[in-house]
Design a protein around this motif. Structure first.
Motif, PDB file in Angstrom:
ATOM      1  N   ILE A  30       0.842  -1.197   0.000  1.00  0.00           N
ATOM      2  CA  ILE A  30       0.000   0.000   0.000  1.00  0.00           C
ATOM      3  C   ILE A  30       0.878   1.249   0.000  1.00  0.00           C
ATOM      4  N   LEU A 295      -0.462   3.748   8.621  1.00  0.00           N
ATOM      5  CA  LEU A 295      -0.065   2.363   8.331  1.00  0.00           C
ATOM      6  C   LEU A 295       1.254   2.028   9.003  1.00  0.00           C
TER       7      LEU A 295
ATOM      8  N   TRP B 311     -10.870   2.253  -1.264  1.00  0.00           N
ATOM      9  CA  TRP B 311      -9.938   1.122  -1.380  1.00  0.00           C
ATOM     10  C   TRP B 311      -8.792   1.255  -0.386  1.00  0.00           C
ATOM     11  N   LEU B 312      -8.294   2.483  -0.303  1.00  0.00           N
ATOM     12  CA  LEU B 312      -7.181   2.766   0.597  1.00  0.00           C
ATOM     13  C   LEU B 312      -7.580   2.446   2.036  1.00  0.00           C
ATOM     14  N   GLY B 315      -7.859  -1.264   2.639  1.00  0.00           N
ATOM     15  CA  GLY B 315      -6.518  -1.832   2.771  1.00  0.00           C
ATOM     16  C   GLY B 315      -5.964  -1.588   4.167  1.00  0.00           C
ATOM     17  N   PHE B 316      -6.201  -0.380   4.649  1.00  0.00           N
ATOM     18  CA  PHE B 316      -5.750  -0.010   5.985  1.00  0.00           C
ATOM     19  C   PHE B 316      -6.443  -0.874   7.035  1.00  0.00           C
ATOM     20  N   VAL B 319      -4.868  -4.274   7.209  1.00  0.00           N
ATOM     21  CA  VAL B 319      -3.618  -4.274   7.974  1.00  0.00           C
ATOM     22  C   VAL B 319      -3.919  -4.225   9.473  1.00  0.00           C
ATOM     23  N   CYS B 320      -4.886  -3.379   9.861  1.00  0.00           N
ATOM     24  CA  CYS B 320      -5.236  -3.262  11.272  1.00  0.00           C
ATOM     25  C   CYS B 320      -5.759  -4.588  11.811  1.00  0.00           C
TER      26      CYS B 320
END
Lengths: 409, 434
Positions: A30, A295, B311-312, B315-316, B319-320
């Motif tokens: 990302i 992130l 989308w971003l 994605g975040f 990950v979380c």
């Protein structure tokens, strides 16, 4: 350092290690793409316009009622504006760079061509090059006798009288390179609309189109056509950067006295116009930076958390190793190397993912392919973050005294 | 039972405050970001006319010359005056309206207001009934006013508030471009989003101030704003838009049954064939008839940045969640000793699983609450953004419930694997190790 003991330990925590690798891979993928997107936005925002942006102000007006003598009134406006102290040049143009509206046309070099070679933006107005501060590379500016009124041009078009249309045109270097690559464009013919011939009399180093940069940001043409205030987009005034505020104020006052029966639709400096034009890009770049930071922080905290657990879990084995002669440095390096290994595997998978995401963006958002150097940037970021995050727990591990080995839990 | 599990969970979470905070924060951040962007997307891709949009269609035909022609080309997005007027007057649909946007100088009768440029929609009579536009006072105009180029105007309630203090202004006069116009109607609260019928003025939050008959606007040559697409040697002279080869009008029809939709499509095709045969259309007949939602999708009304942001955020969130799974797994595994003891004392695997899942559920609820607060903050941030849709970003009940459901299900999902792995400990092994 021998990595075999690290690998055999990790094999006992396969699942947790895999999760960490997956997290690093996703973050890496990302972030690579986000940095690429930020770069794209910054490129867009820093696009050069080829005009003297810091020396320009604009005023957009509309008449309240009809003005049959608009042409004469506009000439009077222009003359009055030129008299203001500090004003270097004035024009009434059909479109302003970074403004909302634009006039665009297909351009081709051969009448028989089925498809246009390019789509260029069309600037109209008197003294546009000198007012906007456009640099002429070769050729000359328009001569006074070459200008025609837009009303006459419309009339000629209505009658189909091609000879009454002004032929000379100034084109930007980008247009010249696209239409006649490697040739001298001066004197060349190009055709617009249904076959209106234009002759190139000069080439401008650069002139940005007002908007629609996707069609070729620097594809611009100027035609010698005079506009009245009701036909044009606004007055553009050139003055010294420090005089802009003052000139704008005086110009507004002067225009108001000349004809109070009109409304000010917009006014300001070209700098403001540019800032406003790119405000969405600026906001998006800000969001992307925020997401990258979030992130990295989440990933770093995840690494800290997992490493702390592992350190606590292996407290006793660390004590044993210390008792058997391992130095603090050995223990520290052990955890650093372990993290490096995990991060590296994560980055390797992340690169593949990053490439995949880039392909997705290419298909859905018409973005270009990501240049290779973004990959190492993302990788380096994660290595640094990983090492920083693991340092705390690793130091704690290194501080475990050998005596722990002799105690039972 | 559940109360006991909850007690155990809270107790365990309290023992590792930092770690608990970290997990809750990670989930909250992920949920907050995702729900902010999803809410924006939900608002942007909404139906502007719920219940009616299914029977509203946007016809397209292709009158251009052969330049740049390819067989698969989509017909242009707008109509010429000639075609628009023909389709309008044929009345083949239940209702039909032709329209375009513009700006018109407005002089209030009250001297306390300076003249200003009002944003206008030039349209025809059916606009109001077709889109079921609510009226506070009066009504729209009729076909007779269209034909006679009448000087009538419909104003929005905001303009009515501004000029007449919200009183019934029907019959009053406003001056547009130095001509007297009689107010025939004042709109009620009507802000369709997206601004589907005229998208060149801005796709969101861009209501007009005044509505004027299209014929009147041409009679007085009111300023037209929007895209004018011309072919041939026309130059786009704004005073002759009726006769030159330019497309600048938008046309909507109401078709109430599938049969009438296919009949209308045939009508468009026949018209194109006739025009082709007579030589006015050069390209082969090429027509489209999309309904409103298909049309909005086709013109990509939802800004691509908003989709990209979603989308971003997702994605975040991923990950979380992975982060939380990892931490939970580590935590549960570390408690293997304790779990072993409890297993040895007779707790079933199921009971342990339930307890661990309860722990992740508590984290999920806390993360969901945090995420909700963050999403509300995020939407506030979005509203400070410059985009035209920014001020529409508000959370509704659907999205509120969705946020919570997402948070709890996400963290339960995150807790599922660690709990399953941890409760499979062999009690004897753990006891021996201790």
């Amino acid at each position: 350092m021998d990595i075999r003991p690290i690998l055999s330990t990790l094999r006992r925590h396969k699942f947790t290690a895999c999760l960490l690798i997956l997290e690093i891979a996703l973050t890496c993928a990302i972030i690579c793409n986000a940095i690429f997107l930020i770069g794209q936005r910054l490129d867009r925002m820093n696009i050069s316009s080829g005009i003297a942006e810091h020396e320009l102000v604009y005023i957009q007006l509309a008449y309240i009622g009809e003005r049959p003598d608009a042409m004469a009134r506009t000439a009077a406006d222009l003359a009055a504006l030129r008299e203001i102290a500090g004003v270097r040049a004035v024009t009434m143009t059909n479109q302003i760079p970074f403004g909302g509206s634009s006039s665009n046309m297909g351009v081709r070099t051969d009448l028989a061509q089925q498809k246009d070679t390019i789509n260029a933006s069309q600037y109209l107005g008197e003294n546009v090059p000198s007012t906007l501060g456009i640099q002429l590379e070769v050729g000359r500016d328009f001569r006074p006798e070459e200008y025609r009124d837009l009303t006459d041009v419309y009339a000629a078009l209505g009658k189909g009288d091609m000879n009454a249309l002004p032929k000379p045109a100034l084109i930007s270097r980008a247009v010249a390179d696209q239409l006649w690559p490697g040739q001298d464009p001066l004197g060349k013919q190009m055709y617009v609309g249904g076959g209106i011939p234009l002759t190139v009399i000069g080439v401008m180093a650069q002139l940005i189109r007002p908007n629609q940069f996707g069609d070729g940001a620097q594809y611009s043409v100027i035609n010698p056509i005079r506009l009245s205030m009701s036909q044009g987009a606004g007055y553009v005034i050139r003055c010294a950067p420090q005089d802009r505020e003052q000139v704008l104020k005086l110009a507004l006052a002067k225009l108001k006295t000349l004809d109070p029966n009109r409304i000010v639709l917009g006014k300001g400096t070209l700098d403001q116009l540019r800032r406003d034009y790119f405000q969405n890009d600026r906001a998006m770049a800000g969001i992307l930076v925020g997401v990258c930071l979030a992130l990295l922080i989440v990933t770093a905290l995840g690494i800290v958390g997992l490493a702390s657990f592992w350190v606590a879990q292996r407290n006793r084995s660390i004590g044993v190793r210390r008792a058997l002669g391992a130095t603090r440095g050995n223990i520290l390096h052990y955890f650093q190397t372990e993290n490096f290994l995990l991060t590296t595997i994560g980055i390797a998978i992340g690169m593949v993912l990053a490439y995949g995401i880039n392909l997705f963006l290419i298909v859905h958002y018409e973005l270009p392919r990501m240049p290779g150097f973004y990959f190492p940037v993302g990788a380096a970021l994660l290595w640094v973050i990983g090492q920083c995050a693991v340092l705390g727990p690793a130091l704690r591990a290194a501080a475990v005294p050998p005596v722990v080995a002799t105690r039972s839990v | 039972m559940l109360a006991y599990y909850l007690d155990l969970a809270v107790h365990s979470l309290k023992r590792h405050r930092m770690l608990t905070a970290l997990m809750v924060l990670a989930i909250a951040l992920g949920i907050g970001a995702s729900m902010t962007t999803l809410t924006v997307l939900h608002v942007l891709s909404g139906d502007p006319l719920p219940g009616r949009s299914g029977s509203i269609y946007y016809p397209q035909i292709d009158p251009q010359d052969m330049k740049d022609y390819t067989p698969s080309v989509e017909p242009p997005a707008q109509l010429t005056w000639t075609d628009g007027m023909y389709l309008l007057h044929s009345k083949r649909a239940t209702r039909q309206a032709l329209m375009t946007g513009g700006m018109v100088p407005l002089q209030p009768a009250q001297s306390s207001f300076d003249p200003f440029h009002a944003s206008a929609l030039y349209t025809t009579a059916d606009f109001f009934p077709m889109f079921a536009v609510p009226f506070e006072y009066g009504s729209g105009w009729g076909a007779a006013e269209d034909d006679s180029k009448a000087r009538v105007v419909v104003i929005t309630s905001q303009l009515n508030d501004k000029l007449f203090g919200g009183r019934n202004s029907v019959g009053q006069i406003v001056r547009l471009q130095e001509k007297d116009f009689r107010i025939v109607g004042v709109l009620g609260d009507w802000h369709p989003n997206p601004h589907f019928y005229e998208w060149y003025m801005g796709s969101y939050a861009s209501d007009e101030d005044v509505y004027v008959p299209l014929t009147t606007s041409r009679d007085l040559l009111m300023e037209h704003d929007g895209s004018v697409d011309c072919w041939g040697n026309t130059g786009g002279d704004p005073s002759r838009l009726e006769t030159i080869n330019c497309m600048w009008l938008q046309f909507w029809v109401q078709l109430d049954s599938p049969a009438s939709v296919s009949a209308y499509k045939d009508f468009l095709l026949h018209y194109s064939q006739d025009q082709h045969a007579s030589g006015r259309f050069v390209r082969p007949p090429n027509v489209r008839l999309r309904n409103m939602m298909q049309w909005l999708d086709y013109i990509k009304v939802v800004p691509s940045d908003a989709v990209l942001q979603t989308w971003l955020a997702l994605g975040f969130l991923a990950v979380c969640l992975i982060n939380t799974v990892g931490l939970m797994l580590a935590k549960f595994m570390r408690r293997a000793g304790e779990l072993g003891v409890r297993r040895a004392l007779g707790a079933s695997q199921r009971a342990l699983f339930g307890q661990l899942l309860m722990e992740s559920g508590v984290i999920g609820v806390a993360g969901g609450l945090g995420g909700l607060l963050l999403a509300l903050f995020g939407l506030w941030l979005v509203r400070q953004q410059p985009a035209d849709y920014a001020k529409l970003a508000h959370m509704d009940t659907t999205m509120l419930l969705a946020t919570f459901a997402l948070a709890v299900s996400a963290s339960l999902l995150a807790g599922l694997l660690p709990a399953w792995r941890a409760c499979r400990v062999a009690p004897a092994l753990q006891l021996k190790a201790n």
